[in-house]
Design a protein around this motif. Sequence first.
Motif, PDB file in Angstrom:
ATOM      1  N   SER A  22      -1.226  12.663  -8.874  1.00 45.97           N
ATOM      2  CA  SER A  22      -1.240  13.811  -7.968  1.00 45.97           C
ATOM      3  C   SER A  22      -2.667  14.068  -7.477  1.00 45.97           C
ATOM      4  N   GLY A  23      -2.828  14.165  -6.173  1.00 44.56           N
ATOM      5  CA  GLY A  23      -4.144  14.474  -5.602  1.00 44.56           C
ATOM      6  C   GLY A  23      -5.021  13.260  -5.362  1.00 44.56           C
ATOM      7  N   LEU A  24      -4.630  12.076  -5.892  1.00 45.45           N
ATOM      8  CA  LEU A  24      -5.437  10.868  -5.681  1.00 45.45           C
ATOM      9  C   LEU A  24      -5.137  10.262  -4.308  1.00 45.45           C
ATOM     10  N   ALA A  25      -6.167   9.673  -3.683  1.00 41.90           N
ATOM     11  CA  ALA A  25      -6.013   9.013  -2.371  1.00 41.90           C
ATOM     12  C   ALA A  25      -5.249   9.904  -1.390  1.00 41.90           C
ATOM     13  N   PRO A  26      -5.814  11.086  -1.071  1.00 39.78           N
ATOM     14  CA  PRO A  26      -5.116  12.021  -0.192  1.00 39.78           C
ATOM     15  C   PRO A  26      -4.704  11.359   1.129  1.00 39.78           C
ATOM     16  N   THR A  27      -3.587  11.786   1.677  1.00 38.74           N
ATOM     17  CA  THR A  27      -2.967  11.321   2.935  1.00 38.74           C
ATOM     18  C   THR A  27      -2.251   9.969   2.788  1.00 38.74           C
ATOM     19  N   TYR A  28      -2.357   9.300   1.641  1.00 38.00           N
ATOM     20  CA  TYR A  28      -1.569   8.075   1.436  1.00 38.00           C
ATOM     21  C   TYR A  28      -0.246   8.423   0.749  1.00 38.00           C
ATOM     22  N   LEU A  29       0.809   7.722   1.146  1.00 40.53           N
ATOM     23  CA  LEU A  29       2.140   7.918   0.559  1.00 40.53           C
ATOM     24  C   LEU A  29       2.158   7.505  -0.902  1.00 40.53           C
ATOM     25  N   GLN A  30       2.814   8.310  -1.743  1.00 38.05           N
ATOM     26  CA  GLN A  30       3.069   7.914  -3.119  1.00 38.05           C
ATOM     27  C   GLN A  30       4.575   7.714  -3.280  1.00 38.05           C
ATOM     28  N   ALA A  31       4.953   6.794  -4.159  1.00 39.32           N
ATOM     29  CA  ALA A  31       6.370   6.427  -4.265  1.00 39.32           C
ATOM     30  C   ALA A  31       6.842   6.379  -5.704  1.00 39.32           C
ATOM     31  N   ASN A  32       8.127   6.689  -5.890  1.00 40.89           N
ATOM     32  CA  ASN A  32       8.852   6.471  -7.139  1.00 40.89           C
ATOM     33  C   ASN A  32       9.248   4.997  -7.240  1.00 40.89           C
ATOM     34  N   LEU A  33       9.233   4.442  -8.445  1.00 36.92           N
ATOM     35  CA  LEU A  33       9.650   3.051  -8.663  1.00 36.92           C
ATOM     36  C   LEU A  33      10.880   3.000  -9.566  1.00 36.92           C
ATOM     37  N   ILE A  34      11.877   2.177  -9.167  1.00 34.96           N
ATOM     38  CA  ILE A  34      12.993   1.835 -10.063  1.00 34.96           C
ATOM     39  C   ILE A  34      13.212   0.336  -9.980  1.00 34.96           C
ATOM     40  N   CYS A  35      13.262  -0.343 -11.142  1.00 33.10           N
ATOM     41  CA  CYS A  35      13.483  -1.793 -11.195  1.00 33.10           C
ATOM     42  C   CYS A  35      14.803  -2.049 -11.901  1.00 33.10           C
ATOM     43  N   LEU A  36      15.701  -2.791 -11.235  1.00 32.60           N
ATOM     44  CA  LEU A  36      17.057  -3.006 -11.739  1.00 32.60           C
ATOM     45  C   LEU A  36      17.373  -4.492 -11.832  1.00 32.60           C
ATOM     46  N   ALA A 266      11.097   2.074 -14.764  1.00 28.70           N
ATOM     47  CA  ALA A 266      10.767   3.090 -13.760  1.00 28.70           C
ATOM     48  C   ALA A 266       9.343   3.562 -14.013  1.00 28.70           C
ATOM     49  N   HIS A 267       8.735   4.227 -13.007  1.00 27.67           N
ATOM     50  CA  HIS A 267       7.451   4.885 -13.256  1.00 27.67           C
ATOM     51  C   HIS A 267       7.700   6.048 -14.223  1.00 27.67           C
ATOM     52  N   ALA A 268       6.694   6.460 -14.936  1.00 24.57           N
ATOM     53  CA  ALA A 268       6.793   7.689 -15.722  1.00 24.57           C
ATOM     54  C   ALA A 268       6.564   8.867 -14.773  1.00 24.57           C
ATOM     55  N   PRO A 269       7.361   9.953 -14.907  1.00 28.95           N
ATOM     56  CA  PRO A 269       7.221  11.077 -13.975  1.00 28.95           C
ATOM     57  C   PRO A 269       5.755  11.505 -13.793  1.00 28.95           C
ATOM     58  N   GLY A 270       5.373  11.707 -12.524  1.00 28.55           N
ATOM     59  CA  GLY A 270       4.004  12.111 -12.218  1.00 28.55           C
ATOM     60  C   GLY A 270       3.034  10.949 -12.055  1.00 28.55           C
ATOM     61  N   HIS A 271       3.459   9.753 -12.459  1.00 27.69           N
ATOM     62  CA  HIS A 271       2.628   8.548 -12.358  1.00 27.69           C
ATOM     63  C   HIS A 271       3.241   7.644 -11.288  1.00 27.69           C
ATOM     64  N   MET A 272       2.769   7.785 -10.047  1.00 29.26           N
ATOM     65  CA  MET A 272       3.433   7.159  -8.913  1.00 29.26           C
ATOM     66  C   MET A 272       2.697   5.897  -8.463  1.00 29.26           C
ATOM     67  N   LEU A 273       3.383   5.131  -7.603  1.00 35.71           N
ATOM     68  CA  LEU A 273       2.715   4.025  -6.922  1.00 35.71           C
ATOM     69  C   LEU A 273       2.101   4.572  -5.630  1.00 35.71           C
ATOM     70  N   VAL A 274       0.790   4.381  -5.460  1.00 37.47           N
ATOM     71  CA  VAL A 274       0.133   4.819  -4.227  1.00 37.47           C
ATOM     72  C   VAL A 274       0.155   3.646  -3.241  1.00 37.47           C
ATOM     73  N   MET A 275       0.730   3.886  -2.045  1.00 37.81           N
ATOM     74  CA  MET A 275       0.924   2.833  -1.044  1.00 37.81           C
ATOM     75  C   MET A 275      -0.208   2.857  -0.016  1.00 37.81           C
ATOM     76  N   ASP A 276      -0.352   1.758   0.741  1.00 36.83           N
ATOM     77  CA  ASP A 276      -1.343   1.720   1.825  1.00 36.83           C
ATOM     78  C   ASP A 276      -0.862   2.441   3.078  1.00 36.83           C
ATOM     79  N   VAL A 277       0.362   2.959   3.035  1.00 35.33           N
ATOM     80  CA  VAL A 277       0.950   3.634   4.195  1.00 35.33           C
ATOM     81  C   VAL A 277       0.488   5.089   4.211  1.00 35.33           C
TER      82      VAL A 277
END
Lengths: 286, 286
Positions: A22-36, A266-277
């Motif tokens: 949260s708050g890292l790399a402002p203006t970049y999209l953060q995403a939830n991850l699920i691997c199945l 899955a990611h742990a809640p609050g620990h997201m993937l920060v994208m280049d988008v």
Amino acid sequence: MTTSSAHTVRLNARKNDITFTSGLAPTYLQANLICLPSRYAQDFRLLCQRNPVPCPLLAESKSAGSFTELKSWMANITDSAIACDLDLRTDIPRYMVYKDSILVKFQCKDINEDWTEDHVGFLIGCSYSFENALAIAGLPPRHTIMKRNVPMYRTNIPLCPAGVFTGGTFVVSMRPYTLDQIDDVRSVTRPYVGTHGEPIAWGWDAVRALGIKNIDSPEWGDAPLTVDGKPFGLKTEENVVPVFWGCGVTPQEAVMRANLQGVVMAHAPGHMLVMDVKEDEVLDPN
Amino acid sequence: MTTSSAHTVRLNARKNDITFTSGLAPTYLQANLICLPSRYAQDFRLLCQRNPVPCPLLAESKSAGSFTELKSWMANITDSAIACDLDLRTDIPRYMVYKDSILVKFQCKDINEDWTEDHVGFLIGCSYSFENALAIAGLPPRHTIMKRNVPMYRTNIPLCPAGVFTGGTFVVSMRPYTLDQIDDVRSVTRPYVGTHGEPIAWGWDAVRALGIKNIDSPEWGDAPLTVDGKPFGLKTEENVVPVFWGCGVTPQEAVMRANLQGVVMAHAPGHMLVMDVKEDEVLDPN
């Protein structure tokens, strides 16, 4: 290769130098991850297509087993623009691992040992993006001001089922606003179609309609408070009402309810993937 | 110009030689029509995007005022492939016209006088297509065998709101099946993502969960019956349960609830637009 602040966050996550994003790399999209396991991929993709508000699918592994190359589901974002130099197995600070639907690893630092050639990773939108837009519009969410987590609740609103994914319900996040702010709050968040968009319900009546038993006891995140630090459910603030959005915890809950066999990550809640988008690159083009 | 059996149906509708379109031009897609003042178009498009199961948007006027040229929202279907020689104002057998949300014309033969340069027409998927697929799979819907209309019900499941479109709920259609047929019924209808796809709920418990007060009193269509012609709600058939799908009446209901100002036009129920697109051309490509 472009080095963005988002890339730096991913590299720091890979080195396990950071935790919450949260708050890292402002203006970049953060995403939830699920691997199945790949046999569930088509049904999960359909679950997202049928429920785009709580489950906005942004991208997925280009093929089963791929943790570096993604296919984009975002209009106007090419596959290669999603995240350079990516490794889904390491570039999130903390992960959760489930085996036969039972949690076996809690907040582990990578999933190198658990990922197989048969896994498909999915990235789902996260509401951090529209929170930034709300703040810019002079409507900062209360939990961000009070440095707390957003409260999240199970509801009784059914998801449209898809294949093995039956019995799921919406999970919602809640931010309090005054009645005269709701039109603006709806307008500001409406274009964020890749990250839940406008609220799905608002007002005290909505609490009952959504089947939320106690607004002061969210299932995830921190309990909401009045600005004076009292329980929010006491309704001591004139004209302040709860406003509910679809929440990215929804697909994780749906996966857990489906009682899948095999290894799910899955990611742990609050620990997201920060994208280049960037957040403003995925606004509704209409 | 290709002359398809679909084109012939449209020409016959234009001459007012036909009424109900059920069973006409088999294997061609049929669509619901809604025409709105342009100021509501963006919100309506978003309503469909956020609720793709009950409101599958297939196409819309290429620009405000256009009743001949459409823009396709279907993957793999080009704009020009939707319907040749089209006139949205005449090519449906019967229309309904609302002024300031009040019905002013019932089952009129065309909307030449009501259409303006400011109107945008929207085509929404219709479940006729998957009924054909069910019949081919040896699972013909009971109402088709009994030559009745499919029963449709209001539910208490909220739509995700979009702009002016708030307070809407799912409308569902119902077809009875035995418990051991449900997996096949789900599989057969699943790929029809442009025409509601797989069921959203099934079983007698679903009646209560959807807020349907009396299964024998649908809000639209004909009351369901047992194969012996008795009221379906008596539950006299062993292992037979109601199966519910999202229904194309949903967006019309949402439009009516939004209390729009100005002239709104729609097809009359059962009188659809027959498109040049084949049912199997809009299956889920995934």
